[in-house]
Design an enzyme around this catalytic site. Structure first.
Site, PDB file in Angstrom:
ATOM      1  N   ASP A 292      19.935 -11.711 -49.209  1.00 55.92           N
ATOM      2  CA  ASP A 292      18.476 -11.885 -49.269  1.00 55.92           C
ATOM      3  C   ASP A 292      17.915 -12.332 -47.911  1.00 55.92           C
ATOM      4  O   ASP A 292      17.450 -11.507 -47.139  1.00 55.92           O
ATOM      5  CB  ASP A 292      18.094 -12.861 -50.382  1.00 55.92           C
ATOM      6  CG  ASP A 292      16.672 -12.661 -50.888  1.00 55.92           C
ATOM      7  OD1 ASP A 292      16.004 -11.714 -50.439  1.00 55.92           O
ATOM      8  OD2 ASP A 292      16.227 -13.454 -51.742  1.00 55.92           O
TER       9      ASP A 292
ATOM     10  N   GLU B 121      12.701 -12.647 -60.428  1.00 60.26           N
ATOM     11  CA  GLU B 121      13.321 -13.656 -59.563  1.00 60.26           C
ATOM     12  C   GLU B 121      12.714 -15.000 -59.955  1.00 60.26           C
ATOM     13  O   GLU B 121      13.351 -15.786 -60.648  1.00 60.26           O
ATOM     14  CB  GLU B 121      13.060 -13.339 -58.082  1.00 60.26           C
ATOM     15  CG  GLU B 121      13.634 -14.364 -57.115  1.00 60.26           C
ATOM     16  CD  GLU B 121      13.171 -14.165 -55.658  1.00 60.26           C
ATOM     17  OE1 GLU B 121      12.184 -13.424 -55.420  1.00 60.26           O
ATOM     18  OE2 GLU B 121      13.787 -14.778 -54.759  1.00 60.26           O
TER      19      GLU B 121
ATOM     20  N   HIS C 147      10.889  -6.343 -55.825  1.00 60.40           N
ATOM     21  CA  HIS C 147      11.309  -7.661 -56.302  1.00 60.40           C
ATOM     22  C   HIS C 147      10.681  -7.891 -57.671  1.00 60.40           C
ATOM     23  O   HIS C 147       9.481  -7.691 -57.843  1.00 60.40           O
ATOM     24  CB  HIS C 147      10.811  -8.763 -55.372  1.00 60.40           C
ATOM     25  CG  HIS C 147      11.594  -8.913 -54.112  1.00 60.40           C
ATOM     26  ND1 HIS C 147      11.690  -7.922 -53.183  1.00 60.40           N
ATOM     27  CD2 HIS C 147      12.319  -9.962 -53.627  1.00 60.40           C
ATOM     28  CE1 HIS C 147      12.443  -8.346 -52.174  1.00 60.40           C
ATOM     29  NE2 HIS C 147      12.846  -9.578 -52.427  1.00 60.40           N
TER      30      HIS C 147
ATOM     31  N   HIS D  77      20.235  -5.712 -50.171  1.00 57.56           N
ATOM     32  CA  HIS D  77      19.026  -6.532 -50.243  1.00 57.56           C
ATOM     33  C   HIS D  77      19.070  -7.680 -49.239  1.00 57.56           C
ATOM     34  O   HIS D  77      19.675  -8.728 -49.478  1.00 57.56           O
ATOM     35  CB  HIS D  77      18.877  -7.092 -51.671  1.00 57.56           C
ATOM     36  CG  HIS D  77      17.585  -7.819 -51.902  1.00 57.56           C
ATOM     37  ND1 HIS D  77      16.704  -7.478 -52.910  1.00 57.56           N
ATOM     38  CD2 HIS D  77      17.021  -8.876 -51.260  1.00 57.56           C
ATOM     39  CE1 HIS D  77      15.662  -8.291 -52.881  1.00 57.56           C
ATOM     40  NE2 HIS D  77      15.835  -9.152 -51.879  1.00 57.56           N
TER      41      HIS D  77
ATOM     42  N   HIS E 208      16.223  -9.207 -45.952  1.00 59.52           N
ATOM     43  CA  HIS E 208      14.935  -9.024 -45.256  1.00 59.52           C
ATOM     44  C   HIS E 208      15.200  -9.268 -43.792  1.00 59.52           C
ATOM     45  O   HIS E 208      15.636 -10.381 -43.427  1.00 59.52           O
ATOM     46  CB  HIS E 208      13.897 -10.011 -45.789  1.00 59.52           C
ATOM     47  CG  HIS E 208      13.652  -9.869 -47.257  1.00 59.52           C
ATOM     48  ND1 HIS E 208      12.572  -9.188 -47.767  1.00 59.52           N
ATOM     49  CD2 HIS E 208      14.376 -10.293 -48.323  1.00 59.52           C
ATOM     50  CE1 HIS E 208      12.627  -9.217 -49.093  1.00 59.52           C
ATOM     51  NE2 HIS E 208      13.712  -9.878 -49.453  1.00 59.52           N
TER      52      HIS E 208
HETATM   53  N1  ADE Z   1      10.482 -12.014 -48.915  1.00 62.63           N
HETATM   54  C1  ADE Z   1      11.579 -12.408 -48.270  1.00 62.63           C
HETATM   55  N2  ADE Z   1      12.472 -12.930 -49.129  1.00 62.63           N
HETATM   56  C2  ADE Z   1      11.937 -12.871 -50.354  1.00 62.63           C
HETATM   57  C3  ADE Z   1      12.360 -13.235 -51.643  1.00 62.63           C
HETATM   58  N3  ADE Z   1      13.551 -13.784 -51.882  1.00 62.63           N
HETATM   59  N4  ADE Z   1      11.525 -13.037 -52.668  1.00 62.63           N
HETATM   60  C4  ADE Z   1      10.332 -12.476 -52.441  1.00 62.63           C
HETATM   61  N5  ADE Z   1       9.891 -12.113 -51.257  1.00 62.63           N
HETATM   62  C5  ADE Z   1      10.676 -12.296 -50.205  1.00 62.63           C
HETATM   63 ZN    ZN Z   2      14.385 -10.514 -51.310  1.00 63.73          ZN
END
Ligand code: ADE
Ligand code: ZN
Length: 329
Positions: free
Chosen positions: A275, A197, A194, A14, A16
Site C-alpha cells: 500500500d 477498507e 479502493h 497495490h 501508491h
Molecule cells: N491513498 C494512498 N493510500 C491510500 C489508502 N490506503 N487508502 C485510500 N487512499 C489512499
Molecule cells: Zn491503497
C-alpha cells in the site's frame, strides 16, 4: 528475510508511488527543489507523523509536495521498483496520481515521462517488470476524476495499464465516479477501486455494482457479508489485500483479527501488498514474511498468491504467461 520466503517470486499490485518515498528521500528531493517541508511532517524517529486515516492522507499530500520535476518522478519510480526487485518481486504495478502532480504544476506528460524513465532503468538493471495504474483521488470529486481519466485515455503510454481510485472513502458515492470509470473502461483500461477498507461491505457492493472493476483495493471488510464473499468469488473479482496497512490504520487491532485466511478460504483471488510502504513501515517482502509468520501460509500457498496476483494483474497476456512460468506451482 527468511531464505525460503526470500526466494518466492513476489508480485505487488497495490502500492501508491507517492506513498513509497521514504522520509530521507522526501528531504533529499525537497532540498534540491528548494522546498520547505511543513513542520511536523516527521516524528523524532524519522517516520511520517500521522494519527488516523485522514491524518495519513494529509501527510501523504505533504510528502508529495516535494515532487517538482520529471526527474523527481524518475527517481522515486526507480527507487521503489528497485527495492521491490531486491525483495524478489518479479512484477509490480503502482498507482500514480496526476492530481498530486498537477497540484505542484507538473503536467501529466512530464509525470509519465519521469516514471517511464525510472521503469526503463529499473527493468534494464533488475529482473522486474513494472507498470503504472493511473489513480484519481476520491475526495477531489467526480469532475476531477473525469479529467484524470481523459488525460490517461488521450495520452496512451505502454507502461500505463489500468485505472483506479484512492482517497477518502467517506466522500461521495461510487456511482458518482461511473462517468470517469466508463471513459477508462471504454478505452480498454481494466479498473480497480479502493473499497471495504475503512468503510464496510456495502462500499464493496457499491463498487462492484456501479463501477466496471475487476479488482478491489483492500476489500477486506467484505468478510462481514458472506453473500458478498460468494459474489466476489463467482465474479472472479480479486482483492488487493494489504495487511500491514490495515493494522497501521487500525482497520484491525492485531494479526489474529485480520481476515486474510477467511478470504482465502472463500476462494477469492488475493494478492499481498504494501500500500504505502514509507508510511506503514512495511514492504511487499515483509507482507509475504508476515503471511508465513502470522497467517501460517506455506511457501506453496504464498507462491499460489503470487500466481493469483499475476492472473489478476493488468499487464498484457504475453507478459502474464511469461511471468506465470517463473512461479513454482
Ligand atoms: N491513498 C494512498 N493510500 C491510500 C489508502 N490506503 N487508502 C485510500 N487512499 C489512499
Ligand atoms: Zn491503497
Amino acid at each position: 528475510m527468511d531464505n525460503q520466503i526470500k526466494n518466492i517470486p513476489k508480485v505487488e499490485l497495490h502500492s501508491h508511488l507517492e506513498g513509497t518515498i521514504s522520509p530521507p528521500l522526501v528531504r533529499r528531493i525537497a532540498k534540491r527543489n528548494s522546498i520547505t517541508l511543513k513542520d511536523g511532517l516527521f516524528t523524532d524517529e524519522d517516520k511520517f507523523a500521522w494519527e488516523d486515516f485522514v491524518g495519513f492522507l494529509n501527510a501523504y499530500d505533504e510528502a508529495s509536495f516535494c515532487l517538482r520535476k520529471s526527474i523527481d518522478y524518475e527517481d522515486i519510480t526507480y527507487e521503489y521498483f528497485k527495492s521491490c526487485a531486491l525483495e524478489g518481486v518479479i512484477y509490480a504495478e503502482t498507482f500514480i496520481s496526476p492530481d498530486h502532480a498537477d497540484a505542484v504544476g507538473i503536467s501529466y506528460q512530464e509525470m509519465i515521462l519521469g516514471c517511464a524513465k525510472g521503469i526503463e532503468r529499473v527493468e534494464k538493471e533488475f529482473d522486474i517488470v513494472a507498470r503504472l495504474i493511473i489513480s484519481c483521488v476520491r475526495h477531489l470529486g467526480p469532475e476531477k476524476a473525469i479529467e484524470v481519466a481523459k488525460l490517461m485515455t488521450d495520452n496512451p503510454h505502454k507502461y500505463v495499464v489500468g485505472f483506479g481510485m484512492g482517497g477518502n472513502e467517506y466522500m461521495y458515492t461510487m456511482n458518482d465516479f461511473s462517468p470517469a470509470y466508463n471513459i477508462a473502461v471504454n478505452a480498454g483500461y481494466p479498473c480497480t477501486t479502493h473499497a471495504g477498507e475503512v468503510c464496510g461491505p456495502e462500499s464493496v457492493w457499491d463498487a462492484i455494482n456501479c463501477l466496471p472493476v475487476s479488482r478491489i483495493g483492500h476489500g477486506v471488510r467484505s468478510v462481514e457479508d458472506r453473500e458478498l464473499l460468494t459474489e466476489l468469488a463467482n465474479r472472479n473479482i480479486a482483492l488487493e489485500i494489504c495487511p500491514g496497512s490495515n493494522l497501521a490504520l487500525n482497520v484491525y487491532p492485531n494479526w489474529e483479527s485480520h481476515p486474510l485466511n477467511e478470504i482465502l478460504g472463500s476462494g477469492i483471488s488475493v494478492s499481498l501488498n504494501s500500500d504505502d510502504p514509507a508510511f506503514f513501515d512495511t514492504t511487499v517482502g515483509k507482507e509475504y514474511l508476515n503471511g508465513s509468520k502470522f497467517f501460517n501460509l506455506s511457501t506453496k500457498e504464498l507462491c499460489n498468491i503470487s500466481a493469483m496476483a499475476i492472473k489478476a494483474s493488468f499487464v498484457d497476456k504475453k507478459t502474464k504467461s511469461r511471468l506465470l512460468s517463473k512461479i513454482p506451482q
